[in-house]
Design an enzyme around this catalytic site. Structure first.
Site, PDB file in Angstrom:
ATOM      1  N   ARG A  40       0.854  -1.229   0.019  1.00  0.00           N
ATOM      2  CA  ARG A  40      -0.079  -0.064   0.098  1.00  0.00           C
ATOM      3  C   ARG A  40       0.813   1.371  -0.008  1.00  0.00           C
ATOM      4  NH1 ARG A  40       1.705   1.828   4.130  1.00  0.00           N
ATOM      5  NH2 ARG A  40       0.443   3.702   3.831  1.00  0.00           N
ATOM      6  N   GLY A  41       0.172   2.234  -0.104  1.00  0.00           N
ATOM      7  CA  GLY A  41       0.897   3.719  -0.294  1.00  0.00           C
ATOM      8  C   GLY A  41       0.946   3.906  -1.651  1.00  0.00           C
TER       9      GLY A  41
ATOM     10  N   ARG B 266      -6.609  -0.351  -7.092  1.00  0.00           N
ATOM     11  CA  ARG B 266      -7.252   0.420  -6.206  1.00  0.00           C
ATOM     12  C   ARG B 266      -7.363   1.883  -7.328  1.00  0.00           C
ATOM     13  NH1 ARG B 266      -4.313   1.280  -0.888  1.00  0.00           N
ATOM     14  NH2 ARG B 266      -6.456   2.206  -0.010  1.00  0.00           N
TER      15      ARG B 266
ATOM     16  N   ASP C 271      -2.033  10.677  -2.599  1.00  0.00           N
ATOM     17  CA  ASP C 271      -2.273   9.632  -3.714  1.00  0.00           C
ATOM     18  C   ASP C 271      -2.841  10.206  -4.934  1.00  0.00           C
ATOM     19  OD1 ASP C 271      -3.142   8.449  -0.541  1.00  0.00           O
ATOM     20  OD2 ASP C 271      -2.989   6.858  -2.039  1.00  0.00           O
TER      21      ASP C 271
ATOM     22  N   LYS D 263      -5.078  10.153   2.770  1.00  0.00           N
ATOM     23  CA  LYS D 263      -5.621   9.110   3.656  1.00  0.00           C
ATOM     24  C   LYS D 263      -6.884  10.050   4.467  1.00  0.00           C
ATOM     25  CE  LYS D 263      -5.333   5.822   4.142  1.00  0.00           C
ATOM     26  NZ  LYS D 263      -6.311   4.880   3.564  1.00  0.00           N
TER      27      LYS D 263
HETATM   28  O1  MRU Z   1      -4.999   3.477   1.939  1.00  0.00           O
HETATM   29  P1  MRU Z   1      -3.223   3.546   1.844  1.00  0.00           P
HETATM   30  O2  MRU Z   1      -2.817   2.828   3.132  1.00  0.00           O
HETATM   31  O3  MRU Z   1      -2.832   2.971   0.349  1.00  0.00           O
HETATM   32  O4  MRU Z   1      -3.158   5.144   1.807  1.00  0.00           O
HETATM   33  C1  MRU Z   1      -2.110   5.747   1.738  1.00  0.00           C
HETATM   34  C2  MRU Z   1      -1.897   6.994   1.913  1.00  0.00           C
HETATM   35  O5  MRU Z   1      -2.858   7.799   1.964  1.00  0.00           O
HETATM   36  C3  MRU Z   1      -0.741   7.816   2.006  1.00  0.00           C
HETATM   37  O6  MRU Z   1      -0.342   8.806   2.585  1.00  0.00           O
HETATM   38  C4  MRU Z   1      -0.072   7.976   0.433  1.00  0.00           C
HETATM   39  O7  MRU Z   1      -0.404   7.054  -0.347  1.00  0.00           O
HETATM   40  C5  MRU Z   1       1.304   8.827   0.282  1.00  0.00           C
HETATM   41  S1  MRU Z   1       2.266   7.384   0.462  1.00  0.00           S
HETATM   42  C6  MRU Z   1       3.880   7.767   0.289  1.00  0.00           C
END
Ligand code: MRU
Length: 332
Positions: free
Chosen positions: A44-45, A84, A229, A240
Site C-alpha cells: 500500500r501507499g 485501487r 495519493d 488518507k
Molecule cells: O490506503 P493506503 O494505506 O494505501 O493510503 C496511503 C496514503 O494515504 C498515503 O498517505 C499516500 O499513499 C502517500 S504514501 C507515500
C-alpha cells in the site's frame, strides 16, 4: 530493508497487514494474487503500489506473451490498473509499462526497475527539499512534526514522502518529536509509521486521530506533513481520510500544512479534487478493529479511504523536483 522486489518472475513483498507484530514475506507469482495483495493492502501507499503494478505488468508479460496470448495479458493489465482507484501512481505506471510489454516483453522488466529507482531517488530528494522548507517556515532550530497514515519506506520503496522529510530532520538532529496519528480504520499510523520511526530511532508519541486538531490548536506541532495519493491540476490533494481535518485545524492554528509527493503523484489530467474518485472500502473495516468486531453484527458504515484537502488549505507542495508555494499563489 527492501520491502518490495522482483526476481525470476516472483514479486517479493513484506505483508503490511501483519506488521508490526509479524514480519511475513509474500512471494507472488501470478496476477490474481498480486491484485489481491494490492486490494487487501499487503502492499500500500501510492508510490509502492505504482512499483508493484509495474512489476505486475512485467510478470504478466512473462506469463502471457502479449503477441500470442493478448486476451489474457490485456485482462491482467486491466485488473492490475483497477485494483485501487484513488492513487494515480498505479494507473501511471501500468500505462507506462504495458505499451513496452506489448512490443518487447523483456524490456518491461527494465522499465519497472527504472520506475523503482526513480521512486528511490525521489524519496531522497523530497526528504532534503522538505526538511529545508520545514526549517524555513518554522523559523526554529528544532521542530515537532505531525503526520497521518504511513508515508515511509513501506509506502514507497525507501525512505518515503512525508516520513522521508521527518527522517531527514531526525538525521540532521533537529527533530524534537514526531506525532503520528493512528489512522483508523486500518491503523497505518499506529502500526506502520511507529514501526518505521522506531527503526530509525526517532523520538515520537502516537495519538488517536481525533486528538490531532486539538493538539494543533494547543501548539503541539510546528508543521503538518502529509503524503498524497493524487494531486489534481489545481493542487487539491487526495490523501488518507483525516488529512482534511488536519488541514482545517492547521489553518485554524496557523501551522504550515505541507504535502510531500513525487511528481508521479501529480495528475494534470484531473482538474480539481471533485473529479478524484474516492475508494469506499465497505463497512467491515469500520465495524471492526483488525477483524475483531466492535459494533453490532450487520452494522452498516461509510468508509471513504481518502479525503480531499482543497489547495486553499495547503501551504506548499514538495515534490522531488520543486517546492510549489501554494499559499503564495504558486501553481503546479
Ligand atoms: O490506503 P493506503 O494505506 O494505501 O493510503 C496511503 C496514503 O494515504 C498515503 O498517505 C499516500 O499513499 C502517500 S504514501 C507515500
Amino acid at each position: 530493508m527492501q520491502t518490495l522486489s522482483y526476481a525470476d518472475g516472483v514479486i517479493t513483498m513484506i505483508d503490511q497487514t501483519a506488521l508490526p507484530q509479524q514480519e511475513i514475506w509474500l512471494e507472488i507469482d501470478n496476477v490474481a494474487d498480486l491484485v489481491g495483495a494490492i486490494k487487501r493492502l499487503s502492499v500500500r501507499g501510492a508510490p509502492a503500489i505504482g512499483v508493484a503494478g509495474a512489476y505486475g505488468i512485467a510478470m504478466a508479460a512473462l506469463l502471457h506473451d502479449p503477441s500470442t496470448d493478448s486476451e489474457a495479458f490485456e485482462a491482467a493489465v486491466h485488473d492490475i490498473r483497477e485494483a485501487r482507484p484513488t492513487a494515480v501512481n498505479l494507473a501511471h505506471t501500468v500505462d507506462r509499462v504495458a505499451p513496452i510489454a506489448r512490443t518487447d516483453p523483456a524490456a518491461a522488466l527494465a522499465e519497472a526497475h527504472a520506475i523503482r529507482d526513480e521512486e528511490l531517488h525521489a524519496s531522497i530528494a523530497m526528504g532534503e527539499l522538505g526538511a529545508d522548507l520545514v526549517l524555513e517556515l518554522a523559523q526554529k532550530a528544532q521542530v515537532r512534526t505531525m503526520t497521518i497514515c504511513n508515508t515511509g519506506g513501506l509506502a514507497t520503496v525507501a525512505r518515503g514522502t512525508a516520513l522521508a522529510v521527518i527522517q531527514t530532520l531526525h538525521e540532521r538532529g533537529v527533530l524534537t518529536e514526531a506525532i503520528p496519528l493512528e489512522t483508523r480504520p486500518l491503523l497505518q499510523g499506529g502500526r506502520l509509521t511507529t514501526w518505521e520511526l522506531e527503526r530509525m530511532g526517532a523520538p515520537f508519541r502516537l495519538i488517536v486521530d481525533s486528538a490531532g486538531p486539538f493538539l494543533l490548536a494547543r501548539g503541539a506541532a510546528d508543521v503538518v506533513l502529509i503524503g498524497a495519493d493524487r494531486i489534481a491540476a489545481n493542487g487539491d490533494t487526495a490523501n488518507k481520510i483525516g488529512s482534511f481535518s488536519l488541514a482545517l485545524a492547521a489553518k485554524h492554528a496557523g501551522v504550515p500544512f505541507i504535502v510531500v509527493a513525487p511528481e508521479s503523484t501529480i495528475d494534470m489530467k484531473t482538474d480539481d479534487g471533485d473529479a478524484i474518485e474516492i475508494e469506499d472500502r465497505g463497512p467491515h473495516e469500520v465495524a471492526s478493529v483488525r477483524d475483531t468486531p466492535i459494533a453490532p453484527v450487520g452494522t452498516n458504515a461509510i468508509n471513504p479511504a481518502f479525503d480531499v484537502t482543497p489547495a486553499s488549505l495547503i501551504t506548499a507542495i514538495v515534490t522531488d523536483k520543486r517546492i510549489v508555494r501554494v499559499a503564495d499563489g504558486e501553481t503546479l
